[in-house]
Design an enzyme around this catalytic site. Sequence first.
Site, PDB file in Angstrom:
ATOM      1  N   HIS A 160       0.838  -1.218   0.000  1.00 24.16           N
ATOM      2  CA  HIS A 160       0.000   0.000   0.000  1.00 24.16           C
ATOM      3  C   HIS A 160       0.868   1.261   0.000  1.00 24.16           C
ATOM      4  O   HIS A 160       0.424   2.310   0.451  1.00 24.16           O
ATOM      5  CB  HIS A 160      -0.946   0.047   1.211  1.00 24.16           C
ATOM      6  N   SER A 281      14.458  22.404 -15.330  1.00 20.35           N
ATOM      7  CA  SER A 281      13.257  23.192 -15.556  1.00 20.35           C
ATOM      8  C   SER A 281      13.675  24.554 -16.094  1.00 20.35           C
ATOM      9  O   SER A 281      14.669  25.123 -15.658  1.00 20.35           O
ATOM     10  CB  SER A 281      12.493  23.370 -14.235  1.00 20.35           C
ATOM     11  N   LYS A 287      15.448  22.477 -10.110  1.00 24.22           N
ATOM     12  CA  LYS A 287      14.801  21.228 -10.498  1.00 24.22           C
ATOM     13  C   LYS A 287      15.715  20.310 -11.304  1.00 24.22           C
ATOM     14  O   LYS A 287      16.484  20.722 -12.138  1.00 24.22           O
ATOM     15  CB  LYS A 287      13.554  21.516 -11.375  1.00 24.22           C
ATOM     16  N   GLU A 294       9.561   9.192 -16.392  1.00 26.72           N
ATOM     17  CA  GLU A 294       8.148   9.529 -16.620  1.00 26.72           C
ATOM     18  C   GLU A 294       7.692   9.058 -17.994  1.00 26.72           C
ATOM     19  O   GLU A 294       6.575   8.552 -18.159  1.00 26.72           O
ATOM     20  CB  GLU A 294       7.945  11.037 -16.492  1.00 26.72           C
TER      21      GLU A 294
END
Length: 462
Positions: A160, A281, A287, A294
Site C-alpha cells: 500500500h 526546468s 529542479k 516519466e
Amino acid sequence: MTDDANSMWGGRFAAGPDAIMEAINASIGFDQRLARQDIEGSRAHAAMLAATGILTVNDADAIREGLLTVLSEIETGSFQFSTALEDIHMNVEARLKELIGEPAGRLHTARSRNDQVATDFRLWVRGQCDAAVSGIEALQRALLVQAEAGADWVMPGFTHLQTAQPVTWGHHMMAYVEMLGRDASRFADARARMNESPLGAAALAGTSFPIDREATAKALGFDRPAANSLDAVSDRDFALEFLSAASICAMHLSRFAEELVIWSSAQFRFVAMSDRFSTGSSIMPQKKNPDAAELVRAKIGRILGATVGLFTVMKGLPLTYSKDMQEDKEQVFDAADSLMLALAAMEGMVRDMAAQPEALRAAASSGFSTATDLADWLVREAGLPFREAHHVTGRLVAMAEEAGVDLPDLTLDQMKSAHAAITDDVFTVLGVDNSVASRTSYGGTAPDQVRVQIARWKEALQ
Ligand code: ARG
C-alpha cells in the site's frame, strides 16, 4: 504507369483512382519499413520458382540480382517511393521491372500480395521479438549489477506504499529481473509459435503451380509452412501476441519507472538519477526532473493502445484477407519502437543511477518496519499464538508512536508492560539487519538468498 489504369492490376479498369481513394488506399508511407523482408521473401520465392522449374534459372537469377539492387537503392535512400503504386510490394516490383525488364513480371507467379504481406510482416515481427529479448536481457544485466552492489543494503519494503517490512535493495532489483525474465519468455514463446511460413498460400486457396513451400519456409528461417492457406493469409495472431507481450513488458517498465520517480524525489532520496537521464526546468533552477522515467512510465499508453487497436481491427473480420488488415502495421511499428526505446532508456537509467544506502537504511528503520519480527519473536520464544502476538505488538507500536520513538527505542520495562514474557533477547530481532538476515526462506530477502538468485540469473544470462 502503362496504358492501363494501374500497371499491376489495371486490366479491367478504365479510370485511375480518385485522389482520396489513393490516399486512403496507399500504405507505402509506412509499409516501406518492410522493404528488407519483402525483398528477402521475393528472393526466396524466385529461387524456389527456379528450383521447381516454374521459372528459368536465367529469369530467376535476373530477378534475384535485381532485387538486391532495389534493396541497396532503398537502404541508401535513392529509391523513389510512389503513392500511386500503393504499397511496398508493388513499389519494389515496379522498380525491378525498370531495372531488369520482362522477367520482373514473372516474379509474382504462384503468389499474391496476401501471402506476401503476411510473410513480410511475420518476418518483421519475428525480428522484433528477438530485439525485445535482447533489450530485456540488457536491462536485466544492468539490474544484476545494482543487485550485486546492494545485496545487503536494507530498505523499506512497501505494501500500500506504506512501510511494511525491511527488505534489501538487491531483493527489490531482482524482483524486476524476474518480471523481465517472464517478459523475455513471452516473446520467445510468441516467436516459436509465429515461425510458420504463409508464403505459397497465394491469394487464399493455394496455387496450382508445383511450388515447394518447404523450401521457401526454410530459406526464410521458418520452421515449416503454415498448414492451411486460408488461415495463413488471414492470421495476425503473431502481431497480437507480440503486442500482448509488449503490453505486459511495458506495464512492468511503467511500474519500475514510477518507483524511480518516487525514489528520486526530495521526499525519498533513495536514488540519485544521473544527469544523462534527467532534465532541468526552464523556470525553477533547482529542479532535476526524471523525465526519462516519466516517459517510460507513459509508454504503456500507446503500446496497450496499439494492442486494443489491432484487436479491434481484427475482430469480426470474415476469412480471409480484407483490406482492414492493412491497418495492422502502423500500430505495431509504433508499439515496437516505443518498447525498444523504453527498454533502452530504462537500461541507461538503471546503469547510471546511484542508490543511497544511508537514506534507504534510515527509511527502513522508521515506520515500525520490524513489528512483524517482534510478533514472530513472541510466537517463537514466548509461545504465544500468532493472533495474540499480533495484538501485543500492536499495543507496543501504539506505545512507541505515542512516545515518538521507534520500536527498538522502547525500554524493556515498557515492553514487559505489554507482555510479561518479553525479555532482553527481543532487541536482537528489532534491528533491520537482523530482520532481513532472518528472512532465509527460499525467495526471501535475506542477503544470502538474494545472492543465490543473483548467481542463478548471472548464469542464465551468460
Ligand atoms: N498493402 C496491403 C496490406 O498491407 C498488401 C496486401 C494487399 N492485398 C490485397 N488483396 N489488396 O495489407
